[in-house]
Scaffold this motif. Structure first.
Motif, PDB file in Angstrom:
ATOM      1  N   MET A 173       0.858  -1.196   0.000  1.00 35.94           N
ATOM      2  CA  MET A 173       0.000   0.000   0.000  1.00 35.94           C
ATOM      3  C   MET A 173       0.894   1.247   0.000  1.00 35.94           C
ATOM      4  O   MET A 173       1.734   1.382   0.878  1.00 35.94           O
ATOM      5  N   ALA A 174       0.715   2.110  -0.989  1.00 35.80           N
ATOM      6  CA  ALA A 174       1.487   3.366  -1.001  1.00 35.80           C
ATOM      7  C   ALA A 174       0.989   4.246   0.142  1.00 35.80           C
ATOM      8  O   ALA A 174      -0.176   4.190   0.516  1.00 35.80           O
ATOM      9  N   GLY A 175       1.881   5.049   0.696  1.00 41.66           N
ATOM     10  CA  GLY A 175       1.478   5.955   1.776  1.00 41.66           C
ATOM     11  C   GLY A 175       0.571   7.042   1.238  1.00 41.66           C
ATOM     12  O   GLY A 175       0.426   7.218   0.024  1.00 41.66           O
ATOM     13  N   PRO A 176      -0.073   7.782   2.120  1.00 37.20           N
ATOM     14  CA  PRO A 176      -0.926   8.888   1.675  1.00 37.20           C
ATOM     15  C   PRO A 176      -0.091  10.007   1.050  1.00 37.20           C
ATOM     16  O   PRO A 176       1.090  10.154   1.356  1.00 37.20           O
ATOM     17  N   ARG A 177      -0.736  10.761   0.181  1.00 32.75           N
ATOM     18  CA  ARG A 177      -0.102  11.954  -0.367  1.00 32.75           C
ATOM     19  C   ARG A 177      -0.108  13.028   0.712  1.00 32.75           C
ATOM     20  O   ARG A 177      -1.145  13.308   1.317  1.00 32.75           O
ATOM     21  N   LEU A 178       1.048  13.617   0.986  1.00 31.08           N
ATOM     22  CA  LEU A 178       1.163  14.654   2.014  1.00 31.08           C
ATOM     23  C   LEU A 178       1.256  16.012   1.351  1.00 31.08           C
ATOM     24  O   LEU A 178       2.081  16.222   0.463  1.00 31.08           O
ATOM     25  N   THR A 179       0.406  16.935   1.782  1.00 34.62           N
ATOM     26  CA  THR A 179       0.417  18.302   1.259  1.00 34.62           C
ATOM     27  C   THR A 179       0.498  19.263   2.432  1.00 34.62           C
ATOM     28  O   THR A 179      -0.207  19.075   3.431  1.00 34.62           O
ATOM     29  N   VAL A 180       1.334  20.269   2.321  1.00 35.23           N
ATOM     30  CA  VAL A 180       1.437  21.281   3.375  1.00 35.23           C
ATOM     31  C   VAL A 180       0.600  22.489   2.965  1.00 35.23           C
ATOM     32  O   VAL A 180       0.724  22.967   1.826  1.00 35.23           O
ATOM     33  N   VAL A 181      -0.278  22.936   3.853  1.00 34.04           N
ATOM     34  CA  VAL A 181      -1.085  24.127   3.568  1.00 34.04           C
ATOM     35  C   VAL A 181      -0.982  25.103   4.736  1.00 34.04           C
ATOM     36  O   VAL A 181      -0.790  24.702   5.879  1.00 34.04           O
ATOM     37  N   LEU A 182      -1.100  26.361   4.399  1.00 35.44           N
ATOM     38  CA  LEU A 182      -1.092  27.420   5.411  1.00 35.44           C
ATOM     39  C   LEU A 182      -2.537  27.843   5.643  1.00 35.44           C
ATOM     40  O   LEU A 182      -3.230  28.198   4.698  1.00 35.44           O
ATOM     41  N   GLY A 183      -2.992  27.790   6.867  1.00 37.98           N
ATOM     42  CA  GLY A 183      -4.363  28.239   7.111  1.00 37.98           C
ATOM     43  C   GLY A 183      -4.959  27.678   8.378  1.00 37.98           C
ATOM     44  O   GLY A 183      -4.259  27.185   9.254  1.00 37.98           O
ATOM     45  N   ASP A 184      -6.287  27.764   8.417  1.00 41.09           N
ATOM     46  CA  ASP A 184      -7.060  27.358   9.579  1.00 41.09           C
ATOM     47  C   ASP A 184      -7.597  25.951   9.326  1.00 41.09           C
ATOM     48  O   ASP A 184      -8.267  25.715   8.319  1.00 41.09           O
ATOM     49  N   ILE A 185      -7.328  25.063  10.245  1.00 36.96           N
ATOM     50  CA  ILE A 185      -7.726  23.654  10.017  1.00 36.96           C
ATOM     51  C   ILE A 185      -9.235  23.511   9.884  1.00 36.96           C
ATOM     52  O   ILE A 185      -9.714  22.606   9.197  1.00 36.96           O
ATOM     53  N   THR A 186     -10.004  24.397  10.512  1.00 27.92           N
ATOM     54  CA  THR A 186     -11.466  24.239  10.456  1.00 27.92           C
ATOM     55  C   THR A 186     -12.025  24.568   9.081  1.00 27.92           C
ATOM     56  O   THR A 186     -13.207  24.348   8.836  1.00 27.92           O
ATOM     57  N   ARG A 187     -11.202  25.077   8.180  1.00 22.37           N
ATOM     58  CA  ARG A 187     -11.680  25.450   6.839  1.00 22.37           C
ATOM     59  C   ARG A 187     -11.221  24.482   5.758  1.00 22.37           C
ATOM     60  O   ARG A 187     -11.305  24.809   4.566  1.00 22.37           O
ATOM     61  N   ARG A 210     -10.924   9.022   3.949  1.00 20.85           N
ATOM     62  CA  ARG A 210      -9.827   8.933   2.980  1.00 20.85           C
ATOM     63  C   ARG A 210      -8.938  10.183   2.985  1.00 20.85           C
ATOM     64  O   ARG A 210      -7.815  10.149   2.530  1.00 20.85           O
ATOM     65  N   SER A 211      -9.471  11.292   3.488  1.00 23.49           N
ATOM     66  CA  SER A 211      -8.677  12.527   3.505  1.00 23.49           C
ATOM     67  C   SER A 211      -8.717  13.129   4.901  1.00 23.49           C
ATOM     68  O   SER A 211      -9.773  13.170   5.541  1.00 23.49           O
ATOM     69  N   ASP A 253       7.478  11.110   8.797  1.00 21.69           N
ATOM     70  CA  ASP A 253       7.977   9.724   8.759  1.00 21.69           C
ATOM     71  C   ASP A 253       6.880   8.737   9.134  1.00 21.69           C
ATOM     72  O   ASP A 253       6.735   7.686   8.508  1.00 21.69           O
ATOM     73  N   THR A 254       6.118   9.071  10.163  1.00 22.99           N
ATOM     74  CA  THR A 254       5.091   8.138  10.641  1.00 22.99           C
ATOM     75  C   THR A 254       3.951   8.034   9.637  1.00 22.99           C
ATOM     76  O   THR A 254       3.466   6.943   9.339  1.00 22.99           O
ATOM     77  N   LEU A 255       3.520   9.175   9.097  1.00 17.76           N
ATOM     78  CA  LEU A 255       2.427   9.155   8.125  1.00 17.76           C
ATOM     79  C   LEU A 255       2.835   8.393   6.868  1.00 17.76           C
ATOM     80  O   LEU A 255       2.009   7.731   6.234  1.00 17.76           O
ATOM     81  N   ARG A 256       4.121   8.455   6.514  1.00 16.03           N
ATOM     82  CA  ARG A 256       4.581   7.754   5.308  1.00 16.03           C
ATOM     83  C   ARG A 256       4.784   6.265   5.542  1.00 16.03           C
ATOM     84  O   ARG A 256       4.726   5.493   4.593  1.00 16.03           O
ATOM     85  N   SER A 257       5.047   5.856   6.759  1.00 13.72           N
ATOM     86  CA  SER A 257       5.442   4.458   6.992  1.00 13.72           C
ATOM     87  C   SER A 257       4.321   3.608   7.579  1.00 13.72           C
ATOM     88  O   SER A 257       4.509   2.406   7.778  1.00 13.72           O
ATOM     89  N   THR A 258       3.171   4.202   7.872  1.00 12.64           N
ATOM     90  CA  THR A 258       2.073   3.444   8.474  1.00 12.64           C
ATOM     91  C   THR A 258       1.119   2.972   7.379  1.00 12.64           C
ATOM     92  O   THR A 258       0.605   3.794   6.623  1.00 12.64           O
ATOM     93  N   PRO A 259       0.876   1.669   7.287  1.00  8.99           N
ATOM     94  CA  PRO A 259      -0.078   1.187   6.284  1.00  8.99           C
ATOM     95  C   PRO A 259      -1.467   1.758   6.558  1.00  8.99           C
ATOM     96  O   PRO A 259      -1.922   1.746   7.701  1.00  8.99           O
ATOM     97  N   THR A 260      -2.121   2.271   5.519  1.00  9.81           N
ATOM     98  CA  THR A 260      -3.421   2.935   5.704  1.00  9.81           C
ATOM     99  C   THR A 260      -4.167   3.008   4.385  1.00  9.81           C
ATOM    100  O   THR A 260      -3.548   2.994   3.310  1.00  9.81           O
ATOM    101  N   SER A 261      -5.489   3.137   4.471  1.00 11.44           N
ATOM    102  CA  SER A 261      -6.299   3.412   3.288  1.00 11.44           C
ATOM    103  C   SER A 261      -6.514   4.906   3.077  1.00 11.44           C
ATOM    104  O   SER A 261      -7.166   5.307   2.106  1.00 11.44           O
ATOM    105  N   THR A 276      -5.760   8.365   1.689  1.00 12.72           N
ATOM    106  CA  THR A 276      -5.012   8.701   0.465  1.00 12.72           C
ATOM    107  C   THR A 276      -4.418  10.105   0.515  1.00 12.72           C
ATOM    108  O   THR A 276      -3.472  10.393  -0.212  1.00 12.72           O
ATOM    109  N   ASP A 277      -4.999  10.978   1.324  1.00 21.07           N
ATOM    110  CA  ASP A 277      -4.599  12.383   1.330  1.00 21.07           C
ATOM    111  C   ASP A 277      -4.477  12.909   2.740  1.00 21.07           C
ATOM    112  O   ASP A 277      -5.449  12.885   3.487  1.00 21.07           O
ATOM    113  N   VAL A 278      -3.318  13.433   3.088  1.00 21.48           N
ATOM    114  CA  VAL A 278      -3.159  14.080   4.390  1.00 21.48           C
ATOM    115  C   VAL A 278      -2.700  15.505   4.157  1.00 21.48           C
ATOM    116  O   VAL A 278      -1.671  15.746   3.513  1.00 21.48           O
TER     117      VAL A 278
END
Ligand code: ADP
Length: 168
Positions: free
Chosen positions: A1-15, A113-114, A138-146, A148-150
């Motif tokens: 299983m490929a790890g989730p795609r990691l994206t860095v965003v600047l902002g408010d998590i509630t949005r 999934r996201s 490292d943890t998000l990339r190495s943990t098996p999961t369904s 797809t997007d973090v």
């Protein structure tokens, strides 16, 4: 299983338009300052009531509630309790890695999934930001999961820079 795609965003998590938000909670799951306060304000008082029903949550663990008044498509809040930084000799790194692992496990159980994830423990809890970002990535990339997007949500530019370094 490929790890989730990691994206860095600047902002408010509630949005963020994701299935689930991760909350940097405390063990009572009743709300607090920082990102916890922001999520509770946006979700409404039902969130603390739901938290009370499943509390306490141990350091390094994660538990889910509904998202209540948070805007769709957010359907879940995954509350994780990060370690308080005591200098690094108290299992803080392992506990922080456990938070991210458990968030993915709980997300998988919900069918989410996201995810949008804050920089757990790097605010009031005092975990050094650069090291916390490396552990998160490292943890998000190495943990098996369904999942797809973090989305790694930075609340300010220094946090954005540190997370961007960690994912590159
Ligand atoms: P902790 O107690 O785990 O250290 P804090 O909430 O104090 O949690 O801080 C964790 C991180 O969340 C910090 O980097 C802080 O800047 C950030 N933060 C605070 N409010 C928000 C928000 N609305 N969205 C995203 N991140 C936030």
């Amino acid at each position: 299983m490929a790890g989730p795609r990691l994206t860095v965003v600047l902002g408010d998590i509630t949005r963020q338009d994701v299935d689930a938000l991760v909350n940097a909670a405390n063990s009572s799951l009743q709300g607090g300052g920082g990102v916890d306060g922001a999520i509770h304000r946006a979700a409404g008082p039902e969130l603390a009531r739901a938290g009370r029903d499943i509390a306490p949550c141990r350091t390094g663990d994660a538990k889910a509630t509904g998202a209540y008044r948070l805007d769709p498509p957010v359907r879940h809040v995954i509350h994780t309790v990060g370690p308080v930084w005591h200098g690094g000799g108290d299992g803080e790194r392992e506990a922080l890695a456990s938070c991210y692992r458990r968030c993915l496990e709980v997300a998988d159980g919900l069918g989410a999934r996201s995810l949008a994830v804050p920089a757990v423990s790097t605010g009031v809890y005092g975990f050094p930001a650069a090291e916390a970002a490396r552990i998160a990535v490292d943890t998000l990339r190495s943990t098996p999961t369904s999942v797809t997007d973090v989305r790694l949500v930075a609340f300010d530019q220094p946090a954005y820079d540190v997370l961007s370094d960690a994912v590159s």
